[in-house]
Design a protein around this motif. Structure first.
Motif, PDB file in Angstrom:
ATOM      1  N   GLY A  82       0.777  -1.224   0.000  1.00  0.00           N
ATOM      2  CA  GLY A  82       0.000   0.000   0.000  1.00  0.00           C
ATOM      3  C   GLY A  82       0.811   1.277   0.000  1.00  0.00           C
ATOM      4  N   ASN A  83       2.117   1.186  -0.167  1.00  0.00           N
ATOM      5  CA  ASN A  83       2.949   2.390  -0.105  1.00  0.00           C
ATOM      6  C   ASN A  83       3.416   2.777  -1.505  1.00  0.00           C
ATOM      7  N   THR A  84       2.618   3.567  -2.201  1.00  0.00           N
ATOM      8  CA  THR A  84       2.985   3.976  -3.555  1.00  0.00           C
ATOM      9  C   THR A  84       4.074   5.039  -3.551  1.00  0.00           C
ATOM     10  N   ASP A  85       4.161   5.832  -2.476  1.00  0.00           N
ATOM     11  CA  ASP A  85       5.182   6.894  -2.416  1.00  0.00           C
ATOM     12  C   ASP A  85       6.594   6.321  -2.493  1.00  0.00           C
ATOM     13  N   ASP A  86       6.855   5.248  -1.727  1.00  0.00           N
ATOM     14  CA  ASP A  86       8.182   4.633  -1.762  1.00  0.00           C
ATOM     15  C   ASP A  86       8.484   4.051  -3.137  1.00  0.00           C
ATOM     16  N   PHE A  87       7.460   3.478  -3.768  1.00  0.00           N
ATOM     17  CA  PHE A  87       7.649   2.900  -5.098  1.00  0.00           C
ATOM     18  C   PHE A  87       8.028   3.988  -6.098  1.00  0.00           C
ATOM     19  N   ILE A  88       7.308   5.104  -6.070  1.00  0.00           N
ATOM     20  CA  ILE A  88       7.596   6.225  -6.975  1.00  0.00           C
ATOM     21  C   ILE A  88       8.996   6.773  -6.689  1.00  0.00           C
ATOM     22  N   GLU A  89       9.368   6.855  -5.411  1.00  0.00           N
ATOM     23  CA  GLU A  89      10.692   7.355  -5.043  1.00  0.00           C
ATOM     24  C   GLU A  89      11.792   6.458  -5.620  1.00  0.00           C
ATOM     25  N   ILE A  90      11.580   5.167  -5.583  1.00  0.00           N
ATOM     26  CA  ILE A  90      12.556   4.227  -6.145  1.00  0.00           C
ATOM     27  C   ILE A  90      12.662   4.415  -7.658  1.00  0.00           C
ATOM     28  N   LEU A  91      11.519   4.576  -8.326  1.00  0.00           N
ATOM     29  CA  LEU A  91      11.551   4.807  -9.775  1.00  0.00           C
ATOM     30  C   LEU A  91      12.299   6.099 -10.099  1.00  0.00           C
ATOM     31  N   LEU A  92      12.028   7.162  -9.344  1.00  0.00           N
ATOM     32  CA  LEU A  92      12.717   8.437  -9.575  1.00  0.00           C
ATOM     33  C   LEU A  92      14.214   8.301  -9.329  1.00  0.00           C
ATOM     34  N   GLN A  97      19.651   8.167 -11.584  1.00  0.00           N
ATOM     35  CA  GLN A  97      20.933   7.484 -11.758  1.00  0.00           C
ATOM     36  C   GLN A  97      21.199   7.144 -13.227  1.00  0.00           C
ATOM     37  N   GLY A  98      20.236   7.443 -14.075  1.00  0.00           N
ATOM     38  CA  GLY A  98      20.409   7.168 -15.494  1.00  0.00           C
ATOM     39  C   GLY A  98      20.212   5.710 -15.861  1.00  0.00           C
ATOM     40  N   VAL A  99      19.651   4.943 -14.932  1.00  0.00           N
ATOM     41  CA  VAL A  99      19.446   3.514 -15.161  1.00  0.00           C
ATOM     42  C   VAL A  99      18.143   3.255 -15.892  1.00  0.00           C
ATOM     43  N   LEU A 100      17.137   4.053 -15.595  1.00  0.00           N
ATOM     44  CA  LEU A 100      15.799   3.854 -16.134  1.00  0.00           C
ATOM     45  C   LEU A 100      15.377   5.118 -16.881  1.00  0.00           C
ATOM     46  N   PRO A 101      15.036   4.998 -18.171  1.00  0.00           N
ATOM     47  CA  PRO A 101      14.561   6.186 -18.901  1.00  0.00           C
ATOM     48  C   PRO A 101      13.268   6.715 -18.279  1.00  0.00           C
ATOM     49  N   ALA A 102      13.106   8.032 -18.260  1.00  0.00           N
ATOM     50  CA  ALA A 102      11.951   8.661 -17.607  1.00  0.00           C
ATOM     51  C   ALA A 102      10.621   8.184 -18.188  1.00  0.00           C
ATOM     52  N   ASP A 103      10.545   8.008 -19.518  1.00  0.00           N
ATOM     53  CA  ASP A 103       9.270   7.588 -20.107  1.00  0.00           C
ATOM     54  C   ASP A 103       8.896   6.170 -19.678  1.00  0.00           C
ATOM     55  N   ILE A 104       9.898   5.313 -19.552  1.00  0.00           N
ATOM     56  CA  ILE A 104       9.636   3.938 -19.096  1.00  0.00           C
ATOM     57  C   ILE A 104       9.246   3.950 -17.622  1.00  0.00           C
ATOM     58  N   ALA A 105       9.916   4.765 -16.814  1.00  0.00           N
ATOM     59  CA  ALA A 105       9.583   4.863 -15.391  1.00  0.00           C
ATOM     60  C   ALA A 105       8.135   5.325 -15.219  1.00  0.00           C
ATOM     61  N   GLU A 107       5.638   5.052 -17.454  1.00  0.00           N
ATOM     62  CA  GLU A 107       4.746   3.965 -17.886  1.00  0.00           C
ATOM     63  C   GLU A 107       4.669   2.873 -16.839  1.00  0.00           C
ATOM     64  N   LEU A 108       5.824   2.491 -16.317  1.00  0.00           N
ATOM     65  CA  LEU A 108       5.885   1.426 -15.308  1.00  0.00           C
ATOM     66  C   LEU A 108       5.117   1.837 -14.069  1.00  0.00           C
ATOM     67  N   GLY A 109       5.368   3.057 -13.588  1.00  0.00           N
ATOM     68  CA  GLY A 109       4.672   3.537 -12.394  1.00  0.00           C
ATOM     69  C   GLY A 109       3.170   3.566 -12.584  1.00  0.00           C
ATOM     70  N   ASN A 110       2.721   4.124 -13.699  1.00  0.00           N
ATOM     71  CA  ASN A 110       1.279   4.194 -13.963  1.00  0.00           C
ATOM     72  C   ASN A 110       0.653   2.809 -14.087  1.00  0.00           C
ATOM     73  N   ALA A 111       1.326   1.907 -14.807  1.00  0.00           N
ATOM     74  CA  ALA A 111       0.785   0.558 -15.005  1.00  0.00           C
ATOM     75  C   ALA A 111       0.687  -0.196 -13.686  1.00  0.00           C
ATOM     76  N   VAL A 112       1.743  -0.122 -12.894  1.00  0.00           N
ATOM     77  CA  VAL A 112       1.747  -0.860 -11.623  1.00  0.00           C
ATOM     78  C   VAL A 112       0.697  -0.301 -10.674  1.00  0.00           C
ATOM     79  N   ILE A 113       0.632   1.022 -10.564  1.00  0.00           N
ATOM     80  CA  ILE A 113      -0.340   1.631  -9.658  1.00  0.00           C
ATOM     81  C   ILE A 113      -1.762   1.338 -10.127  1.00  0.00           C
ATOM     82  N   ARG A 114      -1.999   1.407 -11.449  1.00  0.00           N
ATOM     83  CA  ARG A 114      -3.334   1.101 -11.976  1.00  0.00           C
ATOM     84  C   ARG A 114      -3.721  -0.348 -11.654  1.00  0.00           C
TER      85      ARG A 114
END
Length: 161
Positions: A82-92, A97-105, A107-114
């Motif tokens: 139930g903690n979406t804030d920590d998940f979003i913080e990890i994606l950010l 760090q340049g590991v995950l492109p912003a558009d993929i992050a 999409e991933l965040g929106n898909a997982v939360i949805r």
């Protein structure tokens, strides 16, 4: 249209060529302009989820270090608690760090939360149905029934008096 079935064991089966395929194969079909539909073992359309996984796998996971994968997994665990804030913080953090492109992050965040919200909503509905099947009703419904009972009681008392 190419129909792909995803089995419980996470294997993907292409019904056109009658063989198991990978996420990379799906990414190639899409790149080549083929129409693809992916269904799960219950017949639900999970095309968008699989497309997202194929894009992420192709663009991200090859370059992720083990600790980053572990961090991402921890993020998924936190969101299911139930903690979406920590998940979003990890994606950010992964984006910074340049590991995950912003558009993929995004999409991933929106898909997982949805999907989490849909899962949570369905779970709530199932719990309410279970409670109703035992004869209990939600407080709002109880209050409404109680008011109706009181009105009927007053009407009956008024007619008998």
């Amino acid at each position: 249209m190419r129909i792909i079935k995803k089995y419980k064991n996470r294997k993907l089966y292409d019904t056109s060529i009658k063989k198991f395929i990978t996420l990379s194969d799906i990414a190639n079909f899409v790149k080549n302009g083929e129409a693809v539909k992916v269904i799960d073992n219950l017949g639900n359309d999970i095309t968008q989820e699989i497309f997202l996984k194929a894009r992420i796998k192709g663009r991200v996971f090859g370059s992720l270090k083990k600790e980053m994968v572990e961090k991402l997994i921890q993020g998924f665990i936190k969101i299911f608690k139930g903690n979406t804030d920590d998940f979003i913080e990890i994606l950010l953090d992964l984006v910074n760090q340049g590991v995950l492109p912003a558009d993929i992050a995004k999409e991933l965040g929106n898909a997982v939360i949805r999907h989490f919200n849909e899962f949570e909503d369905n779970m709530k509905k199932d719990i309410i149905e279970l409670i109703k099947s035992t004869g209990f009703v939600p407080k709002e419904e109880y209050d409404k029934l109680k008011k109706e009972y009181e009105l009927l009681k007053k009407k009956c008392e008024g007619q008998s008096g």
